[in-house]
Design an enzyme around this catalytic site. Structure first.
Site, mmCIF file in Angstrom:
data_model
loop_
_atom_site.group_PDB
_atom_site.id
_atom_site.type_symbol
_atom_site.label_atom_id
_atom_site.label_comp_id
_atom_site.label_asym_id
_atom_site.label_seq_id
_atom_site.Cartn_x
_atom_site.Cartn_y
_atom_site.Cartn_z
ATOM 1 N NE ARG A 142 -17.766 61.212 66.645
ATOM 2 C CZ ARG A 142 -18.181 62.142 67.515
ATOM 3 N NH1 ARG A 142 -19.444 62.204 67.870
ATOM 4 N NH2 ARG A 142 -17.353 62.996 68.036
ATOM 5 C CB CYS A 199 -13.953 99.512 75.298
ATOM 6 S SG CYS A 199 -12.719 98.495 76.116
ATOM 7 C CB CYS A 247 -10.714 102.077 75.474
ATOM 8 S SG CYS A 247 -10.684 100.991 74.034
ATOM 9 C CG HIS A 300 -11.346 98.101 71.590
ATOM 10 N ND1 HIS A 300 -11.789 97.868 72.880
ATOM 11 C CD2 HIS A 300 -12.289 97.578 70.767
ATOM 12 C CE1 HIS A 300 -12.949 97.240 72.817
ATOM 13 N NE2 HIS A 300 -13.282 97.047 71.557
ATOM 14 C CG ASN A 328 -11.272 83.798 81.087
ATOM 15 O OD1 ASN A 328 -10.800 82.669 81.187
ATOM 16 N ND2 ASN A 328 -11.781 84.447 82.113
ATOM 17 C CB SER A 384 -16.724 90.618 80.224
ATOM 18 O OG SER A 384 -15.495 91.198 80.640
ATOM 19 C CG HIS A 442 -9.245 96.677 75.456
ATOM 20 N ND1 HIS A 442 -9.341 97.953 74.962
ATOM 21 C CD2 HIS A 442 -7.971 96.564 75.921
ATOM 22 C CE1 HIS A 442 -8.198 98.590 75.140
ATOM 23 N NE2 HIS A 442 -7.345 97.750 75.724
ATOM 24 C CG HIS A 479 -9.040 91.948 79.394
ATOM 25 N ND1 HIS A 479 -9.840 91.832 78.286
ATOM 26 C CD2 HIS A 479 -9.689 91.296 80.390
ATOM 27 C CE1 HIS A 479 -10.928 91.152 78.598
ATOM 28 N NE2 HIS A 479 -10.867 90.797 79.869
ATOM 29 C CD GLN A 513 -10.387 88.328 85.299
ATOM 30 O OE1 GLN A 513 -10.545 88.361 86.529
ATOM 31 N NE2 GLN A 513 -11.322 87.888 84.494
ATOM 32 C CE1 TYR A 534 -17.430 56.739 80.619
ATOM 33 C CE2 TYR A 534 -15.494 58.108 80.218
ATOM 34 C CZ TYR A 534 -16.051 56.906 80.626
ATOM 35 O OH TYR A 534 -15.247 55.890 81.031
ATOM 36 C CD GLU A 535 -16.186 64.643 77.906
ATOM 37 O OE1 GLU A 535 -17.424 64.499 77.831
ATOM 38 O OE2 GLU A 535 -15.433 64.647 76.919
HETATM 39 P P1 H2U Z 1 -12.997 88.882 81.703
HETATM 40 O O1 H2U Z 1 -13.176 89.466 80.354
HETATM 41 O O2 H2U Z 1 -12.011 87.745 81.717
HETATM 42 O O3 H2U Z 1 -14.308 88.542 82.335
HETATM 43 O O4 H2U Z 1 -12.319 90.006 82.640
HETATM 44 C C1 H2U Z 1 -12.840 91.276 82.789
HETATM 45 C C2 H2U Z 1 -12.887 91.625 84.258
HETATM 46 O O5 H2U Z 1 -13.073 93.030 84.342
HETATM 47 C C3 H2U Z 1 -14.048 90.978 85.001
HETATM 48 O O6 H2U Z 1 -13.508 90.137 86.005
HETATM 49 C C4 H2U Z 1 -13.818 93.323 85.492
HETATM 50 C C5 H2U Z 1 -14.794 92.166 85.617
HETATM 51 O O7 H2U Z 1 -15.091 91.925 86.972
HETATM 52 N N1 H2U Z 1 -14.422 94.639 85.322
HETATM 53 C C6 H2U Z 1 -14.002 95.684 86.121
HETATM 54 O O8 H2U Z 1 -13.179 95.485 87.014
HETATM 55 N N2 H2U Z 1 -14.493 96.946 85.906
HETATM 56 C C7 H2U Z 1 -15.441 97.246 84.955
HETATM 57 O O9 H2U Z 1 -15.790 98.394 84.794
HETATM 58 C C8 H2U Z 1 -16.030 96.162 84.143
HETATM 59 C C9 H2U Z 1 -15.404 94.803 84.299
HETATM 60 ZN ZN ZN Z 2 -11.097 98.925 74.494
#
Ligand code: H2U
Ligand code: ZN
Length: 353
Positions: free
Chosen positions: A36, A57, A60, A120, A158, A166, A169, A171, A173, A321-322
């Site tokens: 399409r 950050c 960091c 970073h 993520n 968020s 940097h 990282h 979890q 649909y999903e």
């Molecule tokens: P995400 O980027 O996947 O959201 O993971 C960052 C995590 O860092 C997020 O769960 C935590 C947030 O709760 N965080 C801290 O523990 N301390 C901080 O000072 C900021 C963010």
């Molecule tokens: Zn950083």
């Protein structure tokens, strides 16, 4: 089906449903729609230039976090308890009766943030193999430690603002809980049933079969395989599988760990090269839960769920649909795997010209 000529069917042309044996779910594939017209955006986002160290950050080295604590001047990986944890170790126990329409129970757990590197500006795709090996080491160590207390240890990442990260940097979890959450529970049940019916391990058999068919392989080495799974939902979703029986991250031997670093880099470089952008995704590990009883039905694996569809900015939306019927995709798993497979193994930022 009388009167229908099934030999005329082509998976690359005709709408069909595919079965996900790991979750006991179906998905709709509509390859005819890739023809399409498209009038949406195709442009590249602005180049993402980041400093080695960002004073603002919260991940960091040496910087202050939201709770007022300062990070150490770490030079490899660094783990801390999430300051905004979604699960907590001390919750008053409560479980309502099974018959209630307002069923509720408490969950105990812990959430940690894991920094992959003091740098970073890097992502896993751009890190050296020894640095990626340190991240693998961290995943293993954290899984071993939390597995002593909790039934389920979810290691995940993520990546990219599009997936809700968020902070750029590098990282991930870890959320560990005293009960299996919904998806691992479904994977556990499906793998258990498969094993008891056939006496073999579902994902081990699947990996061997994909090695034979060679239609959906993205990258491969002696110990690992990455495929766009036959039942993938996200356009460029992948499944990372060990080639030998392996239940948990903590079972990986030195050779598997080295090969894992190589295949992770291989996959993530291809992902970044697809749209010449630091590819957003959610990824995570699924290994045998820490519960009583045998876990020989389990095979360790990692899922990668990237949201992008046709450019650095055009993502797939799970809507309509999903949300109401079932997951649907246009491009077939085979076509997605071929596109990824054919991309260069050198990161676009490292190529000249
Ligand atoms: P995400 O980027 O996947 O959201 O993971 C960052 C995590 O860092 C997020 O769960 C935590 C947030 O709760 N965080 C801290 O523990 N301390 C901080 O000072 C900021 C963010
Ligand atoms: Zn950083």
């Amino acid at each position: 089906m009388s009167g229908i000529d099934s030999s005329a069917f082509a998976a690359s042309d005709h709408p069909h449903r595919r079965y996900n044996p790991l979750l006991d779910q179906w998905i709709l594939v509509s390859p005819q729609r890739t023809k399409r017209p498209w009038h949406g955006e195709l442009e590249r986002p602005p180049a993402d230039e980041r400093p080695i160290y960002d004073p603002d950050c919260y991940l960091c080295p040496g910087n202050e976090r939201a709770n007022g604590e300062c990070n150490p001047h770490y030079d490899s990986t660094f783990v801390f308890a999430n300051d905004f944890a979604a699960v907590l170790p001390d919750v008053p126990p409560l479980e309502t009766g099974e018959d209630s329409l307002f069923r509720l129970k408490t969950l105990r757990g812990e959430a940690r943030v894991i920094c992959y590197s003091p740098r970073h500006d890097l992502t896993l795709a751009e890190m050296s193999l020894p640095v990626i090996e340190a991240v693998i080491d961290l995943w293993i160590g954290q899984t071993a430690a939390l597995g002593k207390t909790y039934a389920w240890v979810q290691v995940f990442e993520n990546r990219g603002a599009m997936m809700g990260a968020s902070n750029p940097h590098p990282h991930g979890q870890i959320w560990a809980t005293d009960e299996l959450s919904a998806i691992p529970r479904a994977e556990d049940a499906c793998q258990r049933t498969y094993h008891s019916r056939r006496g073999s391990v579902m994902l081990l058999e699947y990996a061997h079969e994909e090695c034979n068919r060679r239609e959906r392989i993205v990258v491969e080495n002696d110990n690992w395989l990455v495929v766009v799974p036959f039942w993938a939902v996200w356009p460029f979703e992948t499944l990372l599988l060990p080639k030998t029986p392996t239940q948990r991250l903590t079972d990986l031997d030195a050779g598997q760990q080295r090969d894992l670093a190589r295949i992770l880099k291989g996959l993530l470089v291809k992902y970044d090269n697809l749209f010449q952008v630091s590819f957003p995704y959610s990824m995570g590990w699924h290994g045998a839960p820490y519960v009583e009883g045998a876990s020989e039905h389990w095979q360790l694996h990692a899922h990668f769920f990237p949201p992008l569809l046709r450019s650095a900015t055009v993502k797939k939306f799970m809507v309509g649909y999903e949300l109401l019927a079932e997951a649907q995709r246009d491009i077939t798993a085979e076509a997605a795997a071929q596109r990824l497979r054919e991309l260069p193994d050198v990161h676009y930022k490292r190529r000249s010209g």
